[in-house]
Motif scaffolding. Structure first.
Motif, short mmCIF file in Angstrom:
data_model
loop_
_atom_site.label_atom_id
_atom_site.label_comp_id
_atom_site.label_asym_id
_atom_site.label_seq_id
_atom_site.Cartn_x
_atom_site.Cartn_y
_atom_site.Cartn_z
N CYS A 162 8.33 -3.51 10.63
CA CYS A 162 7.29 -2.67 10.03
C CYS A 162 5.90 -3.19 10.37
O CYS A 162 4.97 -2.40 10.60
N VAL A 163 5.72 -4.51 10.41
CA VAL A 163 4.43 -5.07 10.83
C VAL A 163 4.14 -4.68 12.28
O VAL A 163 3.03 -4.31 12.62
N LYS A 164 5.16 -4.75 13.11
CA LYS A 164 4.99 -4.43 14.53
C LYS A 164 4.74 -2.94 14.75
O LYS A 164 3.83 -2.56 15.50
N PRO A 184 2.32 -0.50 10.92
CA PRO A 184 1.34 -1.24 10.11
C PRO A 184 0.55 -0.36 9.16
O PRO A 184 0.23 -0.77 8.05
N MET A 185 0.24 0.87 9.57
CA MET A 185 -0.54 1.76 8.71
C MET A 185 0.22 2.08 7.43
O MET A 185 -0.31 1.99 6.31
N ALA A 186 1.50 2.43 7.58
CA ALA A 186 2.31 2.76 6.41
C ALA A 186 2.53 1.54 5.53
O ALA A 186 2.54 1.63 4.30
N GLU A 211 3.71 11.35 10.01
CA GLU A 211 3.52 10.68 8.71
C GLU A 211 2.34 9.72 8.78
O GLU A 211 1.51 9.66 7.86
N GLU A 212 2.25 8.96 9.87
CA GLU A 212 1.14 8.02 10.01
C GLU A 212 -0.20 8.77 10.09
O GLU A 212 -1.19 8.35 9.51
N SER A 261 12.40 0.50 6.70
CA SER A 261 12.06 0.77 5.31
C SER A 261 10.74 0.11 4.98
O SER A 261 10.67 -1.11 4.77
N VAL A 262 9.68 0.90 4.92
CA VAL A 262 8.35 0.36 4.65
C VAL A 262 8.26 -0.17 3.23
O VAL A 262 7.69 -1.25 2.99
#
Length: 319
Positions: free
Chosen positions: A66-68, A71-73, A108-109, A137-138
């Motif tokens: 998720c970081v990679k 990141p926005m979410a 979504e982003e 899974s954010v």
């Protein structure tokens, strides 16, 4: 660079010897027990060198994905957004303008930019979102990030007892997201990932749970896994580097390798001046693989840090 999370057994204080013993030339780097990712992210980026980060902890690898890739979410879930300062916006803009951000969840982003940014800022960011990303899974990543940051020494097991402002890590998440852009993130057993990525030009770095300290780690690592790790490593075509705590059993297990001993301040001890002894193990002679090393430098160390070659195999695994 610093990782965006602390982690039990982090290798920040051992990086100097790991980097010094690294071969001069290699085509891929596999961080088998990735943890905080410090060893991977502190490496200089080399053109054409494949990088693999692996950890058997699914919560950890989900967070890295998720970081990679999202990141926005993730920042929205952590409560970083809406952005409060122009500096925060500038960081966001510079990140996306590198042309490295892709996302399967592009819509979504982009919708998030509508919610958390005002025109014309939203339009500027939307125009730069061009990436694809694997599903992750954010919310689970955000919860795990908070668990680590609020825990003692990043162990995710007990409350740290000190206040922690999550917003201080905004910059680190963006920096690490950029650094991980071309890193393959895996969630596999160590034997599987070693066999998959081992090649003649590979460097395989292993930082397994330390012997007789396995209970400190979240993922189970039974005693027989130390033997299993050794057995798969000695069959490798590539170079390998292993870091361990200094134990007679480990030194006996790796008698077919070069073993270097060093010590560092023990951050987990409450006794002033307490030190922790560690070993770094290789299947190759660093004096031949690293042009800048000699026997004198191997025995001397740098400044206040010391390391010594305590075992040289009679029949090296890799010439």
């Amino acid at each position: 660079m610093n990782s965006f999370i602390p982690w039990v057994g982090g290798k920040g204080k051992l990086l100097w010897i790991i980097n010094k013993l690294m071969p001069d030339r290699y085509t891929r780097f596999i961080d088998v027990f990735g943890g905080s990712g410090t060893v991977t992210m502190c490496r200089p980026i080399q053109r054409g060198c494949m990088e693999v980060y692996n950890d058997f902890n699914g919560n950890l690898t989900n967070l890295f994905c998720c970081v990679k890739n999202r990141p926005m979410a993730l920042l929205a879930e952590l409560g970083f957004l809406p952005l409060n300062t122009r500096d925060d916006f500038n960081i966001l803009y510079k990140f996306f303008s590198r042309g490295e951000f892709t996302d399967d969840y592009l819509q979504e982003e982009m919708d998030l930019t509508e919610v958390y940014l005002k025109p014309p800022d939203a339009e500027a960011i939307r125009a730069l979102m061009l990436e694809r990303t694997p599903r992750g899974s954010v919310r689970r990543a955000a919860d795990f990030f908070k668990l680590i940051r609020y825990s003692f020494s990043g162990g995710a097991k007990s409350f740290g007892g000190k206040p922690c402002d999550i917003h201080r890590f905004f910059h680190l998440i963006w920096e690490c997201s950029r650094r991980l852009a071309n890193v393959i993130v895996e969630n596999k057993d160590f034997e599987e990932v070693i066999r998959q990525y081992d090649r003649a030009g590979a460097v395989i770095y292993c930082d397994p749970p330390y012997y007789k300290a396995e209970s400190c780690y979240e993922v189970e690592f039974p005693p027989e896994d130390h033997q299993r790790l050794h057995d798969v490593l000695v069959t490798c075509e590539g170079y390998f580097i292993v870091s361990y705590n200094y134990q007679d059993y480990i030194c006996e297990l790796y008698q077919d390798c070069y073993i270097f001993r060093t010590s560092r301040p023990n951050s987990m001890s409450q006794t002033a001046g307490s030190e922790y002894e560690e070993v770094v193990i290789t299947n190759y002679d660093p004096r031949k693989a690293c042009w800048q090393l000699s026997m004198d430098s191997l025995l001397g160390g740098d400044g206040d840090t010391r390391y010594e070659l305590i075992h040289e195999p009679e029949h090296p695994l890799k010439i």
